[in-house]
Design an enzyme around this catalytic site. Structure first.
Site, PDB file in Angstrom:
ATOM      1  N   ASP A 143     -52.522  25.243  19.393  1.00  0.00           N
ATOM      2  CA  ASP A 143     -52.128  24.816  20.752  1.00  0.00           C
ATOM      3  C   ASP A 143     -51.970  25.949  21.779  1.00  0.00           C
ATOM      4  OD1 ASP A 143     -52.072  22.475  19.340  1.00  0.00           O
ATOM      5  OD2 ASP A 143     -49.957  22.030  19.659  1.00  0.00           O
ATOM      6  N   LYS A 195     -55.000  16.889  18.574  1.00  0.00           N
ATOM      7  CA  LYS A 195     -53.983  16.237  17.737  1.00  0.00           C
ATOM      8  C   LYS A 195     -52.948  15.548  18.617  1.00  0.00           C
ATOM      9  CE  LYS A 195     -51.162  20.420  16.998  1.00  0.00           C
ATOM     10  NZ  LYS A 195     -50.090  20.006  17.909  1.00  0.00           N
ATOM     11  N   CYS A 198     -44.842  22.967  16.910  1.00  0.00           N
ATOM     12  CA  CYS A 198     -46.143  22.593  16.334  1.00  0.00           C
ATOM     13  C   CYS A 198     -46.600  23.522  15.209  1.00  0.00           C
ATOM     14  CB  CYS A 198     -47.191  22.519  17.431  1.00  0.00           C
ATOM     15  SG  CYS A 198     -46.905  21.094  18.508  1.00  0.00           S
TER      16      CYS A 198
HETATM   17  N1  TIU Z   1     -47.493  22.784  20.602  1.00  0.00           N
HETATM   18  C1  TIU Z   1     -46.188  22.562  20.586  1.00  0.00           C
HETATM   19  O1  TIU Z   1     -45.410  23.296  19.996  1.00  0.00           O
HETATM   20  N2  TIU Z   1     -45.737  21.488  21.366  1.00  0.00           N
HETATM   21  C2  TIU Z   1     -44.488  21.432  21.951  1.00  0.00           C
HETATM   22  O2  TIU Z   1     -44.155  20.443  22.588  1.00  0.00           O
HETATM   23  N3  TIU Z   1     -43.677  22.540  21.810  1.00  0.00           N
HETATM   24  C3  TIU Z   1     -42.469  22.751  22.395  1.00  0.00           C
HETATM   25  O3  TIU Z   1     -41.811  23.732  22.036  1.00  0.00           O
HETATM   26  N4  TIU Z   1     -42.045  21.933  23.347  1.00  0.00           N
END
Ligand code: TIU
Length: 226
Positions: free
Chosen positions: A24, A129, A162
Site C-alpha cells: 500500500d 485488496k 495493513c
Molecule cells: N494500508 C493501511 O495500513 N491502511 C490503513 O488504513 N492504515 C492506517 O494506519 N490507517
C-alpha cells in the site's frame, strides 16, 4: 539458502522461492489530501521511507526475484466495502468521497495509485485488496502457490495495520516472513516499534525483522559465492 542477520535469529531466505510484498505505498496514505490525511494523520512520516523501499525493490529486481505490490482499493460502486469501514473514524472525507486526488480509496483514482518513485514494472504482480490483509478477497494465495513462493519479505505502510495484518495472514498460511524494518512506517512511531516487538517476541511468533542493509549484505555474499 541465504542467511540474513535478523531478529530474533538468522532468517534463512530461499532465493528460488522468495517474493517481496510492498504493501500500500499509495498516494492515499502518503500524500496530503488522501485517505490517511482525512483520518487526521501526519502523512510526512510515511513519505520518508520511500528511498529505502526503492532500494529494496531495486535489490529484488537485480536478483530477479518476484515482486508483489498491493493497493488498498475499492470498486467504484463500493460493493466490496462494508458500511462499517466507511463509517469508521468519523473522517473529514469518507471512503468514496471526492477529494483533491479523486475519490478516496477507489480503484483507478489518481490518489489510489502507488507513488511514482515506487511504480510497479510490467510483469510484477499488482493486487487491489479491499481489506487490510492482502489475502482476503484477492486471489493472491493461488498466485503465490503457482510460483512456488514459500518465503515473503514485507515492506510498506502502515506497520501495525495493513503490513502486520498481511504478515499475520501469511504466517497462518505457512509462509516464512521477514519484515524490513526501515522499509515500513506508521503514523505512530510507538505503534511501529510495538508491532516489530510483537512479531519477533516468543522466538519469532509471527516472523523475522531485519534492516535493508542486512538483506543487501546477504544477497552480495550469495553472488560472491556463486
Ligand atoms: N494500508 C493501511 O495500513 N491502511 C490503513 O488504513 N492504515 C492506517 O494506519 N490507517
Amino acid at each position: 539458502m541465504i542467511s540474513v542477520d535478523a531478529r530474533p535469529h538468522p532468517y534463512l531466505l530461499d532465493p528460488a522461492h522468495t517474493a517481496l510484498v510492498v504493501i500500500d505505498m499509495q498516494r492515499d496514505f502518503i500524500e496530503k489530501g488522501g485517505f490517511g490525511d482525512s483520518l487526521g494523520n501526519d502523512v510526512g512520516r510515511l513519505e520518508a521511507i520511500i528511498p529505502v523501499v526503492a532500494g529494496l525493490i531495486a535489490l529484488f529486481r537485480k536478483q530477479g526475484w518476484p515482486i508483489v505490490h498491493t493497493r488498498e482499493a475499492h470498486k467504484p460502486d463500493l460493493s466490496d466495502c462494508p458500511p462499517s469501514k466507511i463509517r469508521r473514524g468519523n473522517p473529514s472525507l469518507k471512503i468514496g468521497d471526492e477529494g483533491p486526488m479523486g475519490r478516496l480509496l477507489v480503484r483507478g483514482e489518481p490518489g489510489n495509485q502507488i507513488v511514482d518513485r515506487l511504480a510497479p514494472l510490467a510483469g510484477e504482480i499488482v493486487i487491489d485488496k479491499p481489506g487490510k490483509g492482502m489475502f482476503w478477497a484477492t486471489g493472491l494465495e493461488a498466485m503465490l502457490a503457482e510460483r512456488g513462493i514459500t518465503h515473503l519479505v514485507f515492506a510498506g505502510v502502515t506497520t501495525e495495520v495493513c503490513v502486520q495484518t498481511s504478515m499475520r495472514e501469511a504466517n497462518d498460511r505457512g509462509f516464512e516472513c521477514l519484515l524490513v524494518e526501515d522499509a515500513t512506517e506508521s503514523y505512530f512511531p510507538e505503534f511501529k516499534a510495538s508491532a516489530i516487538e510483537m512479531i519477533v517476541a516468543q522466538g519469532g511468533i509471527v516472523g523475522w525483522v531485519a534492516p535493508l542493509a542486512a538483506l543487501e549484505m546477504a544477497a552480495e555474499k550469495q553472488v560472491s559465492h556463486a
